[in-house]
Scaffold this active site. Structure first.
Site, mmCIF file in Angstrom:
data_model
loop_
_atom_site.group_PDB
_atom_site.id
_atom_site.type_symbol
_atom_site.label_atom_id
_atom_site.label_comp_id
_atom_site.label_asym_id
_atom_site.label_seq_id
_atom_site.Cartn_x
_atom_site.Cartn_y
_atom_site.Cartn_z
ATOM 1 N NE ARG A 169 -4.258 -1.415 0.165
ATOM 2 C CZ ARG A 169 -4.382 -2.485 -0.632
ATOM 3 N NH1 ARG A 169 -3.421 -2.799 -1.474
ATOM 4 N NH2 ARG A 169 -5.464 -3.228 -0.590
ATOM 5 C CG HIS A 189 -3.190 -0.733 -6.769
ATOM 6 N ND1 HIS A 189 -3.638 -0.072 -5.648
ATOM 7 C CD2 HIS A 189 -3.270 -2.061 -6.461
ATOM 8 C CE1 HIS A 189 -3.964 -0.954 -4.714
ATOM 9 N NE2 HIS A 189 -3.756 -2.182 -5.189
HETATM 10 P P1 NDP Z 1 -1.920 -11.613 5.111
HETATM 11 O O1 NDP Z 1 -2.876 -11.059 6.088
HETATM 12 O O2 NDP Z 1 -2.095 -13.031 4.662
HETATM 13 O O3 NDP Z 1 -0.433 -11.499 5.687
HETATM 14 C C1 NDP Z 1 0.031 -10.386 6.346
HETATM 15 C C2 NDP Z 1 1.457 -10.645 6.829
HETATM 16 O O4 NDP Z 1 1.977 -9.420 7.335
HETATM 17 C C3 NDP Z 1 1.531 -11.673 7.956
HETATM 18 O O5 NDP Z 1 2.671 -12.466 7.835
HETATM 19 C C4 NDP Z 1 1.638 -10.789 9.197
HETATM 20 O O6 NDP Z 1 2.302 -11.358 10.302
HETATM 21 C C5 NDP Z 1 2.471 -9.640 8.657
HETATM 22 N N1 NDP Z 1 2.313 -8.448 9.489
HETATM 23 C C6 NDP Z 1 1.180 -7.756 9.783
HETATM 24 N N2 NDP Z 1 1.440 -6.735 10.620
HETATM 25 C C7 NDP Z 1 2.768 -6.811 10.877
HETATM 26 C C8 NDP Z 1 3.648 -6.061 11.706
HETATM 27 N N3 NDP Z 1 3.219 -5.022 12.427
HETATM 28 N N4 NDP Z 1 4.955 -6.408 11.736
HETATM 29 C C9 NDP Z 1 5.402 -7.469 11.022
HETATM 30 N N5 NDP Z 1 4.621 -8.237 10.221
HETATM 31 C C10 NDP Z 1 3.319 -7.903 10.166
HETATM 32 O O7 NDP Z 1 -1.918 -10.638 3.857
HETATM 33 P P2 NDP Z 1 -1.679 -10.982 2.305
HETATM 34 O O8 NDP Z 1 -0.368 -11.645 2.164
HETATM 35 O O9 NDP Z 1 -2.851 -11.667 1.728
HETATM 36 O O10 NDP Z 1 -1.654 -9.511 1.666
HETATM 37 C C11 NDP Z 1 -0.717 -8.535 2.080
HETATM 38 C C12 NDP Z 1 -1.049 -7.174 1.493
HETATM 39 O O11 NDP Z 1 -0.723 -7.103 0.122
HETATM 40 C C13 NDP Z 1 -2.519 -6.774 1.524
HETATM 41 O O12 NDP Z 1 -2.915 -6.351 2.806
HETATM 42 C C14 NDP Z 1 -2.578 -5.667 0.501
HETATM 43 O O13 NDP Z 1 -2.334 -4.422 1.122
HETATM 44 C C15 NDP Z 1 -1.418 -5.989 -0.446
HETATM 45 N N6 NDP Z 1 -1.889 -6.348 -1.788
HETATM 46 C C16 NDP Z 1 -1.527 -5.545 -2.860
HETATM 47 C C17 NDP Z 1 -1.914 -5.871 -4.130
HETATM 48 C C18 NDP Z 1 -1.470 -5.054 -5.293
HETATM 49 O O14 NDP Z 1 -1.931 -5.286 -6.418
HETATM 50 N N7 NDP Z 1 -0.566 -4.127 -5.130
HETATM 51 C C19 NDP Z 1 -2.735 -7.057 -4.420
HETATM 52 C C20 NDP Z 1 -3.065 -7.820 -3.232
HETATM 53 C C21 NDP Z 1 -2.653 -7.458 -1.970
HETATM 54 P P3 NDP Z 1 1.748 -12.697 11.026
HETATM 55 O O15 NDP Z 1 2.098 -13.809 10.045
HETATM 56 O O16 NDP Z 1 2.510 -12.794 12.257
HETATM 57 O O17 NDP Z 1 0.269 -12.510 11.182
HETATM 58 C C1 OXD Z 2 -5.710 -6.042 -2.900
HETATM 59 C C2 OXD Z 2 -5.283 -5.128 -3.959
HETATM 60 O O1 OXD Z 2 -5.624 -5.695 -1.714
HETATM 61 O O2 OXD Z 2 -5.589 -5.401 -5.135
HETATM 62 O O3 OXD Z 2 -6.155 -7.171 -3.230
HETATM 63 O O4 OXD Z 2 -4.611 -4.133 -3.684
#
Ligand code: NDP
Ligand code: OXD
Length: 310
Positions: free
Chosen positions: A225, A273
């Site tokens: 993001r 994006h």
């Molecule tokens: P998940 O919820 O599956 O995973 C999140 C990960 O981040 C987990 O490993 C979590 O830790 C870690 N995390 C959260 N907070 C912290 C913190 N404070 N410190 C360290 N680690 C942290 O999310 P996804 O993998 O499904 O997606 C991640 C992000 O990717 C989405 O939220 C979105 O913003 C972005 N995205 C962007 C897209 C694009 O096109 N640009 C498309 C899709 C997604 P823990 O394992 O310990 O819970």
């Molecule tokens: C998502 C994205 O969060 O597309 O899936 O950014």
């Protein structure tokens, strides 16, 4: 039983047939044509207008069209007793793996330099490191981070991952927490990849303090993001050479305004994006499966923890 499809981005011409194919009995209404709000029991949404979801009195669940739910959680009127489910779908995961592998390989194989040389008709081979000599750090080891880290490790990169809680992942060195683990993780990240959710804890995490703990000349890939990145600090780190370049897919202000300095900076690669998108045909299956679970009174998958914010 009706589902409200709420988005300015995803195309109802893809989604309505995909949802109907999975659940022929489901009535799908496309925002802003609500009809009687009392009929709507499910919402499938991307960045809904604040207050809209709270105005639906019989909602049983809110489904996010994206993996990230920050756009939905930004609505302070969101009903706290209605479960929020995020998008987890193999096509979304594969898309992100492709994007990050593409950007890592492009930097590792010196794509920006050779494109610069091509513009000047320069034939100048450069020294090439092995993948195993390149340390990649993936922030976030969730659905997207895990698959990405493992795909990079399979290409022989020296991969580490960082998460909030302790994780183990074959072929990936795992670090966790905001203390020592974060510092150790950063110190060994020649390429830093952000795949974190945007929460109160992670907003602005890609800033000067983080950059200063990376090896000098590191590369940044932000596919999570725009709110993770301090844009001023990025420009300062590029100026000082602490960072050598960045690939950015997400921005605080989207679309990135025409006059923004990032557009004209040759060290920055910009995509609009598109790192990964939710594909209706496959993702409708996971929405339908959760609706069936709700209707059967079973426990839900991909439930967002509202306190953690992801
Ligand atoms: P998940 O919820 O599956 O995973 C999140 C990960 O981040 C987990 O490993 C979590 O830790 C870690 N995390 C959260 N907070 C912290 C913190 N404070 N410190 C360290 N680690 C942290 O999310 P996804 O993998 O499904 O997606 C991640 C992000 O990717 C989405 O939220 C979105 O913003 C972005 N995205 C962007 C897209 C694009 O096109 N640009 C498309 C899709 C997604 P823990 O394992 O310990 O819970
Ligand atoms: C998502 C994205 O969060 O597309 O899936 O950014």
């Amino acid at each position: 039983m009706a589902l409200l499809f709420v988005t300015d981005f995803d195309d109802p011409r893809d989604w309505v047939p995909a949802l109907k194919a999975e659940m022929p009995g489901l009535e799908v209404r496309v925002w802003p044509d609500l009809g009687d709000p009392g009929d709507i029991v499910y919402a499938l949404a991307w960045n809904p207008k604040p207050g809209l979801l709270a105005s639906l009195p019989n909602l049983k669940a809110i489904f996010s069209l994206g993996a990230g739910v920050d756009g939905i959680l930004a609505d302070t009127t969101l009903p706290a007793d209605v479960p929020l489910l995020r998008m987890v779908d193999d096509s979304l995961t594969r898309g992100m793996v492709e994007y990050v592998v593409l950007q890592v390989l492009d930097w590792h194989r010196q794509g920006p330099s050779y494109r610069g040389q091509q513009r000047k008709a320069l034939w100048r081979p450069r020294r090439q490191k092995l993948a195993r000599e390149c340390r990649v750090g993936v922030m976030g080891l969730g659905e997207l981070g895990r698959a990405t880290a493992q795909s990079l490790a399979a290409l022989d990169f020296d991969v580490a991952g960082w998460s909030r809680s302790a994780r183990t992942l074959d072929g990936v060195s795992c670090f966790h927490g905001s203390g020592q683990g974060f510092g150790q993780f950063l110190a060994r990240s020649d390429i830093l990849v952000c795949l974190l959710p945007l929460t109160a804890d992670t907003a602005g995490i890609l800033g000067g303090k983080t950059f200063s703990r990376l090896p000098e000349g590191a590369y940044l890939i932000n596919a999570a993001r725009g709110g993770h990145l301090n844009e001023t600090d990025l420009l300062a780190a590029l100026g000082s050479g602490q960072l050598a370049g960045a690939a950015l897919d997400v921005f605080a202000d989207e679309p990135l305004p025409r006059g923004h300095p990032f557009w004209r900076d040759p060290r920055i690669t910009i995509t609009p994006h598109v790192a990964s998108v939710t594909h209706a045909r496959t993702a409708a299956k996971s929405v339908a499966a959760n609706i069936r679970r709700i209707e059967a009174g079973e426990s839900l998958e991909n439930l967002v923890d509202l306190k953690r914010g992801y």
